[in-house]
Design an enzyme around this catalytic site. Structure first.
Site, short mmCIF file in Angstrom:
data_model
loop_
_atom_site.label_atom_id
_atom_site.label_comp_id
_atom_site.label_asym_id
_atom_site.label_seq_id
_atom_site.Cartn_x
_atom_site.Cartn_y
_atom_site.Cartn_z
N ARG A 1 0.79 -1.22 0.11
CA ARG A 1 0.18 -0.07 0.05
C ARG A 1 0.85 1.19 0.15
O ARG A 1 2.28 1.15 0.43
CB ARG A 1 -0.79 0.08 1.17
N LYS B 1 -1.90 -2.65 7.87
CA LYS B 1 -3.10 -2.27 8.75
C LYS B 1 -3.05 -2.85 10.10
O LYS B 1 -2.91 -3.93 10.18
CB LYS B 1 -4.53 -2.60 8.04
N HIS C 1 -2.81 2.75 -6.27
CA HIS C 1 -3.25 1.58 -5.49
C HIS C 1 -3.41 0.60 -6.50
O HIS C 1 -3.50 -0.72 -6.41
CB HIS C 1 -4.76 1.73 -4.94
N ARG D 1 -0.81 -1.87 -6.59
CA ARG D 1 -0.90 -3.15 -5.76
C ARG D 1 -1.94 -4.21 -6.63
O ARG D 1 -1.88 -5.53 -6.31
CB ARG D 1 -1.27 -2.55 -4.68
N HIS E 1 -3.75 -9.15 3.59
CA HIS E 1 -5.19 -9.17 3.89
C HIS E 1 -5.41 -10.15 5.10
O HIS E 1 -4.99 -11.40 5.17
CB HIS E 1 -5.79 -10.11 2.72
N TYR F 1 -9.72 -11.09 -6.83
CA TYR F 1 -8.56 -10.97 -7.85
C TYR F 1 -8.91 -12.39 -8.95
O TYR F 1 -8.54 -12.19 -10.17
CB TYR F 1 -7.32 -10.95 -7.31
#
Length: 312
Positions: free
Chosen positions: A165, A190, A258, A261, A284, A293
């Site tokens: 990110r 995150k 982004h 990514r 994730h 994806y």
């Protein structure tokens, strides 16, 4: 939504502040998520103040029925909130009610039976492999200062070559990738979670070139990427540079930092990468997030089929 000077009684205000603090200290949610939950629950309390005819307390929250929550969501939708915002808002309200329930102050059953609004299906829009390579190429950068051009190329290479990110790339310390033998990058994502990401030789070379040209001392604990005046590089700068590249390289509006990514994940999947590995590389928390994806890759295959098959 109408603003009230007092939208909750002291007991509810304190409980809500305790809940928000627990999201940071116990669940380690990101600051952006906590801010969103704070805003969503504040909007709920504002709504209930008008809905119930007075500032609500814990006793009022404890008596919330699905009808009340549906009325709140309808109010938000009439105000222009989309399905994603409503779904996130409902998740925040559920979290708050469960927090109260664990302390014996409320019953979260009413929120638990509520269905979140159906989310629109939208697939990530990656760049093609050719366009992604052009975007990260040092020779395609538009900055006049050589060290800034090298910096931009290094940041964009980390987004595409490592799947970072933009906040993760710009959060790297000066010590990161300082050793040419370093093959793995430790990334803080995150919620403060860390993961290990393999580093391609091209990313090493891009970082080394940036280090060589950068006029500022890159201390081990200081930010690796610097702005023109030596401060920490801000995401808006890279977003502006990407906007210029879109125009210069005739790329679609979906070509954002982004999107690099997204391109990292999509191109890995197309080359045989497995979802579990890609999930770990992207950081994730849930495999379902990574599975989006597969839809991108399926759509790409169908486009090829339609363009190339004689009976398409």
């Amino acid at each position: 939504m109408e603003e009230f000077l007092v939208s909750a009684r002291p007991d509810l205000q304190k409980a809500r502040q305790d809940w928000l603090a627990s999201l940071v200290s116990e669940r380690r949610l990101s600051a952006l998520t906590v801010d969103a939950y704070e805003r969503d629950t504040r909007q709920l309390l504002q709504f209930l103040t008008g809905h119930c005819g007075g500032a609500p307390g814990i006793a009022d929250i404890a008596e919330l029925k699905p009808f009340d929550l549906r009325a709140f969501l309808a109010h938000r939708r009439n105000g222009g909130a989309g399905a994603r915002s409503l779904g996130r808002g409902l998740a925040g309200i559920r979290s708050f009610l469960r927090f109260l329930e664990r302390r014996g102050l409320a019953n979260a059953a009413g929120a638990a039976v509520m269905r979140a609004p159906k989310q629109p299906k939208s697939l990530p829009k990656p760049l093609t492999a050719v366009d992604a390579r052009r975007v990260v190429s040092a020779g395609e950068q538009l900055a006049e200062e050589p060290w800034i051009a090298a910096r931009n190329a290094a940041v964009l290479t980390l987004l595409y070559g490592c799947g970072l990110r933009i906040s993760e790339a710009l959060g790297l310390p000066g010590a990161a990738l300082g050793d040419s033998a370093e093959t793995v990058l430790r990334v803080t994502g995150k919620g403060g979670k860390t993961r290990l990401v393999p580093v391609l030789p091209v990313a090493h070379r891009a970082i080394a070139e940036y280090r060589r040209l950068c006029p500022y001392h890159l201390g081990p604990e200081a930010p690796l990427f610097r702005g023109a005046r030596g401060g920490a590089l801000q995401p808006a700068i890279i977003q502006r540079e990407m906007q210029k590249l879109r125009s210069a390289l005739n790329l679609p509006d979906t070509a954002t930092p982004h999107a690099l990514r997204h391109s990292f994940a999509t191109h890995l999947l197309a080359r045989g990468g497995d979802l579990r590995t890609i999930q770990e590389l992207l950081g994730h928390a849930s495999l379902s997030t990574t599975q989006i994806y597969t839809g991108v890759d399926t759509a790409r295959l169908l486009d090829i089929y339609d363009a190339a098959h004689p009976r398409a």
